[in-house]
Motif scaffolding. Sequence first.
Motif, PDB file in Angstrom:
ATOM      1  N   HIS A  92       0.848  -1.206   0.000  1.00 24.30           N
ATOM      2  CA  HIS A  92       0.000   0.000   0.000  1.00 24.30           C
ATOM      3  C   HIS A  92       0.882   1.255   0.000  1.00 24.30           C
ATOM      4  N   LYS A  94       3.997   1.595  -1.049  1.00 26.89           N
ATOM      5  CA  LYS A  94       4.663   1.739  -2.355  1.00 26.89           C
ATOM      6  C   LYS A  94       3.724   2.353  -3.378  1.00 26.89           C
ATOM      7  N   LEU A  95       2.502   1.875  -3.453  1.00 22.63           N
ATOM      8  CA  LEU A  95       1.544   2.421  -4.420  1.00 22.63           C
ATOM      9  C   LEU A  95       1.266   3.894  -4.129  1.00 22.63           C
ATOM     10  N   TRP A  96       1.147   4.238  -2.851  1.00 25.33           N
ATOM     11  CA  TRP A  96       0.933   5.637  -2.480  1.00 25.33           C
ATOM     12  C   TRP A  96       2.133   6.490  -2.884  1.00 25.33           C
ATOM     13  N   ASP A  98       4.198   5.896  -5.225  1.00 20.22           N
ATOM     14  CA  ASP A  98       4.232   5.947  -6.696  1.00 20.22           C
ATOM     15  C   ASP A  98       3.125   6.840  -7.257  1.00 20.22           C
ATOM     16  N   GLU A 100      -0.038   6.427  -7.216  1.00 21.67           N
ATOM     17  CA  GLU A 100      -1.161   5.721  -7.822  1.00 21.67           C
ATOM     18  C   GLU A 100      -2.458   6.383  -7.364  1.00 21.67           C
ATOM     19  N   ASP A 102      -5.314   4.934  -6.872  1.00 21.86           N
ATOM     20  CA  ASP A 102      -5.921   4.049  -5.872  1.00 21.86           C
ATOM     21  C   ASP A 102      -4.817   3.148  -5.329  1.00 21.86           C
ATOM     22  N   TRP A 103      -4.514   3.268  -4.057  1.00 20.91           N
ATOM     23  CA  TRP A 103      -3.462   2.443  -3.460  1.00 20.91           C
ATOM     24  C   TRP A 103      -4.062   1.337  -2.593  1.00 20.91           C
ATOM     25  N   PHE A 109      -1.863  -3.844  -7.075  1.00 13.89           N
ATOM     26  CA  PHE A 109      -1.554  -4.372  -5.751  1.00 13.89           C
ATOM     27  C   PHE A 109      -1.398  -5.889  -5.832  1.00 13.89           C
TER      28      PHE A 109
END
Length: 134
Positions: A92, A94-96, A98, A100, A102-103, A109
């Motif tokens: 979560h 990492k996605l944030w 990056d 994204e 929607d993380w 994910f």
Amino acid sequence: MTLTLRHKAQAILREAGWNLAPPPVIWSPRMARCAGLFVIEKDSRGTWHPEIRLSIPLLRRRDWPWPQQVCGMNCHDPEAVQLRILEHELIHFKLWMDREKDWGHTERFRQLAWEVFGHQSITHGIGHEEPERS
């Protein structure tokens, strides 16, 4: 030498090949329904701060029946359970990081969970997690 949660998170990020400094990782005595949580809170200046919270009531238990399924993987001790949960929450993060849109538990994910950590499921399986949102 005992590693702190932040050191463990840093090692996970490094092994994943993600050039990120870990967010603060704290133990929460109040979290009883979910084993781990990635949160972002805004301070009084309007700056967003990420944090990973892990549940003391759920993750420091020693009486689970073993093996325990976490993220679709068999864990044979409490340390393995904590590691799987931390990996999950770091996805979560990492996605944030990056940026994204929607993380949450998105297809990206799922891809990272499988390819980087071998997770077979995108839910922890510990505690009473909310059902996935579609």
